[in-house]
Motif scaffolding. Structure first.
Motif, PDB file in Angstrom:
ATOM      1  N   SER A  27       0.582  -1.519   0.002  1.00  0.00           N
ATOM      2  CA  SER A  27       0.034   0.322   0.126  1.00  0.00           C
ATOM      3  C   SER A  27       0.646   1.185  -0.090  1.00  0.00           C
ATOM      4  O   SER A  27       0.346   2.333  -0.497  1.00  0.00           O
ATOM      5  CB  SER A  27      -1.405  -0.041   1.258  1.00  0.00           C
ATOM      6  OG  SER A  27      -2.341  -1.073   1.625  1.00  0.00           O
ATOM      7  N   SER A 163     -10.734  -7.103   4.555  1.00  0.00           N
ATOM      8  CA  SER A 163     -10.725  -6.202   4.524  1.00  0.00           C
ATOM      9  C   SER A 163      -9.208  -6.239   5.805  1.00  0.00           C
ATOM     10  O   SER A 163      -8.585  -6.780   5.832  1.00  0.00           O
ATOM     11  CB  SER A 163     -12.008  -5.265   5.460  1.00  0.00           C
ATOM     12  OG  SER A 163     -11.947  -6.413   6.559  1.00  0.00           O
ATOM     13  N   SER A 164      -9.106  -4.989   5.272  1.00  0.00           N
ATOM     14  CA  SER A 164      -7.510  -4.389   5.499  1.00  0.00           C
ATOM     15  C   SER A 164      -7.275  -4.824   7.230  1.00  0.00           C
ATOM     16  O   SER A 164      -6.021  -5.768   7.380  1.00  0.00           O
ATOM     17  CB  SER A 164      -7.411  -3.213   5.628  1.00  0.00           C
ATOM     18  OG  SER A 164      -7.879  -2.303   6.320  1.00  0.00           O
ATOM     19  N   HIS A 207     -13.242  -9.029  -4.838  1.00  0.00           N
ATOM     20  CA  HIS A 207     -11.613  -8.247  -3.931  1.00  0.00           C
ATOM     21  C   HIS A 207     -12.548  -7.207  -3.690  1.00  0.00           C
ATOM     22  O   HIS A 207     -13.292  -6.600  -3.639  1.00  0.00           O
ATOM     23  CB  HIS A 207     -10.446  -7.904  -5.489  1.00  0.00           C
ATOM     24  CG  HIS A 207      -9.897  -7.081  -4.982  1.00  0.00           C
ATOM     25  ND1 HIS A 207      -8.975  -7.448  -4.476  1.00  0.00           N
ATOM     26  CD2 HIS A 207      -9.574  -5.319  -4.829  1.00  0.00           C
ATOM     27  CE1 HIS A 207      -7.759  -6.924  -3.554  1.00  0.00           C
ATOM     28  NE2 HIS A 207      -8.374  -5.400  -4.666  1.00  0.00           N
ATOM     29  N   SER A 209     -12.668  -3.958  -0.174  1.00  0.00           N
ATOM     30  CA  SER A 209     -12.185  -2.758  -0.366  1.00  0.00           C
ATOM     31  C   SER A 209     -11.234  -3.198   0.848  1.00  0.00           C
ATOM     32  O   SER A 209     -11.463  -3.327   1.603  1.00  0.00           O
ATOM     33  CB  SER A 209     -13.593  -1.799  -0.326  1.00  0.00           C
ATOM     34  OG  SER A 209     -14.125  -1.611   0.821  1.00  0.00           O
ATOM     35  N   ALA A 210     -10.488  -1.668   1.377  1.00  0.00           N
ATOM     36  CA  ALA A 210      -9.667  -1.721   2.619  1.00  0.00           C
ATOM     37  C   ALA A 210     -10.739  -1.325   3.665  1.00  0.00           C
ATOM     38  O   ALA A 210     -10.481  -2.668   4.687  1.00  0.00           O
ATOM     39  CB  ALA A 210      -8.464  -0.836   2.576  1.00  0.00           C
ATOM     40  N   ASP A 211     -12.167  -1.184   4.037  1.00  0.00           N
ATOM     41  CA  ASP A 211     -13.174  -0.705   4.501  1.00  0.00           C
ATOM     42  C   ASP A 211     -13.408  -1.949   4.981  1.00  0.00           C
ATOM     43  O   ASP A 211     -14.763  -2.174   5.488  1.00  0.00           O
ATOM     44  CB  ASP A 211     -13.081   0.815   4.579  1.00  0.00           C
ATOM     45  CG  ASP A 211     -14.229   1.313   3.299  1.00  0.00           C
ATOM     46  OD1 ASP A 211     -14.864  -0.024   2.303  1.00  0.00           O
ATOM     47  OD2 ASP A 211     -14.303   1.643   3.050  1.00  0.00           O
ATOM     48  N   ASN A 213     -16.318  -2.627   2.913  1.00  0.00           N
ATOM     49  CA  ASN A 213     -17.981  -2.276   2.333  1.00  0.00           C
ATOM     50  C   ASN A 213     -18.178  -2.121   1.019  1.00  0.00           C
ATOM     51  O   ASN A 213     -19.536  -1.790   1.000  1.00  0.00           O
ATOM     52  CB  ASN A 213     -17.709  -0.286   3.586  1.00  0.00           C
ATOM     53  CG  ASN A 213     -17.519  -0.445   4.606  1.00  0.00           C
ATOM     54  OD1 ASN A 213     -18.157  -1.829   5.463  1.00  0.00           O
ATOM     55  ND2 ASN A 213     -17.391   0.730   4.924  1.00  0.00           N
ATOM     56  N   ALA A 214     -17.075  -2.772   0.759  1.00  0.00           N
ATOM     57  CA  ALA A 214     -17.494  -2.378  -0.726  1.00  0.00           C
ATOM     58  C   ALA A 214     -16.529  -4.274  -1.440  1.00  0.00           C
ATOM     59  O   ALA A 214     -15.513  -4.372  -1.396  1.00  0.00           O
ATOM     60  CB  ALA A 214     -16.511  -1.844  -1.960  1.00  0.00           C
ATOM     61  N   LEU A 232     -19.876  -4.563  -8.680  1.00  0.00           N
ATOM     62  CA  LEU A 232     -19.490  -3.763  -7.309  1.00  0.00           C
ATOM     63  C   LEU A 232     -20.654  -4.083  -7.203  1.00  0.00           C
ATOM     64  O   LEU A 232     -21.967  -4.047  -7.232  1.00  0.00           O
ATOM     65  CB  LEU A 232     -19.445  -2.231  -7.970  1.00  0.00           C
ATOM     66  CG  LEU A 232     -19.672  -1.457  -7.005  1.00  0.00           C
ATOM     67  CD1 LEU A 232     -17.815  -1.557  -6.775  1.00  0.00           C
ATOM     68  CD2 LEU A 232     -19.074   0.400  -7.075  1.00  0.00           C
TER      69      LEU A 232
END
Length: 233
Positions: A27, A163-164, A207, A209-211, A213-214, A232
């Motif tokens: 990142s 997520s991250s 895949h 998202s880091a948070d 939520n997607a 998406l």
């Protein structure tokens, strides 16, 4: 070849005749990693990484072994990859001290590539279950703790993304209990698992998202596998 684009400039990170595949980048943009078959015939696959700090490419494994696509912590200090060699298959790690070592010692070999959280302290991967299907596991490295994410009978749980912070994980679920294969995206948060997709389309390769939520994933028309949509969620 693997190309690093930084500050408007391209740099070639590999100088060989092999196929360099599946590049990934930390990142912070400081470390890149990929797999390299060295000869162009895919008979072997060496994991390699490059650091901006020293401007050098380093090997993580050796010829005659087979490495799978790596996953990097956010700061680039840890790199994880599945490695098949004469001793079997395990998940290996390059740690913050540049030591390369296995982090698993399982009676069943890992069956998928590995995905790490941003801090490099947790990884997710699949292992064959007692019925021959692939089950998804979470491995917390510090302290070492292995836990089951999903082990539905007659289902392969693989190709995951997290997520991250590792609080959410999504995967491709191959349901094989019926006459037809049902391929959906599943999502787990805490102790709750929910389906993201449904219907006849073949859904795969999520895949996150880091948070958390997607999600993006592939939606393949089973009547025409050349008809592929990216969705998406």
């Amino acid at each position: 070849q693997v190309i690093l684009w930084k500050d408007g400039k391209e740099s070639v990170l590999t100088e060989n005749t092999g196929n360099c595949l599946n590049p990934t980048l930390s990142s912070n943009g400081q470390v890149a990693a990929w797999v390299n078959d060295l000869t162009g015939n895919y008979a072997q696959s060496v994991a390699q990484y490059y650091t901006v700090k020293d401007g050098q490419t380093h090997d993580l494994s050796y010829p005659q072994e087979y490495a799978y696509p790596p996953s990097i912590s956010a700061d680039g200090s840890r790199i994880f990859f599945r490695l098949d060699n004469s001793d079997g298959a395990e998940i290996w790690m390059k740690d913050q001290d540049d030591q390369v070592k296995p982090v698993t010692d399982s009676p069943n070999v890992p069956e998928s590539s590995v995905v790490t959280t941003a801090d490099g302290k947790t990884v997710f991967y699949s292992v064959p279950g007692p019925e021959g299907d692939d089950n998804l596991y979470r491995l917390d490295i510090e302290p070492w703790k292995l836990s089951t994410v999903s082990d539905s009978p007659k289902s392969d749980e693989t190709w995951c993304s997290t997520s991250s912070d590792g609080g959410k994980v999504a995967w491709t679920n191959f349901e094989r209990s019926g006459q037809d294969v049902d391929i959906q995206i599943m999502l787990r948060e805490g102790d709750k698992t929910v389906p993201v997709t449904q219907g006849d389309s073949l859904h795969s390769f999520p895949h996150m998202s880091a948070d958390g939520n997607a999600l993006v994933y592939m939606d393949i028309n089973p009547a025409d596998t050349n008809d592929v949509a990216i969705c998406l969620w």
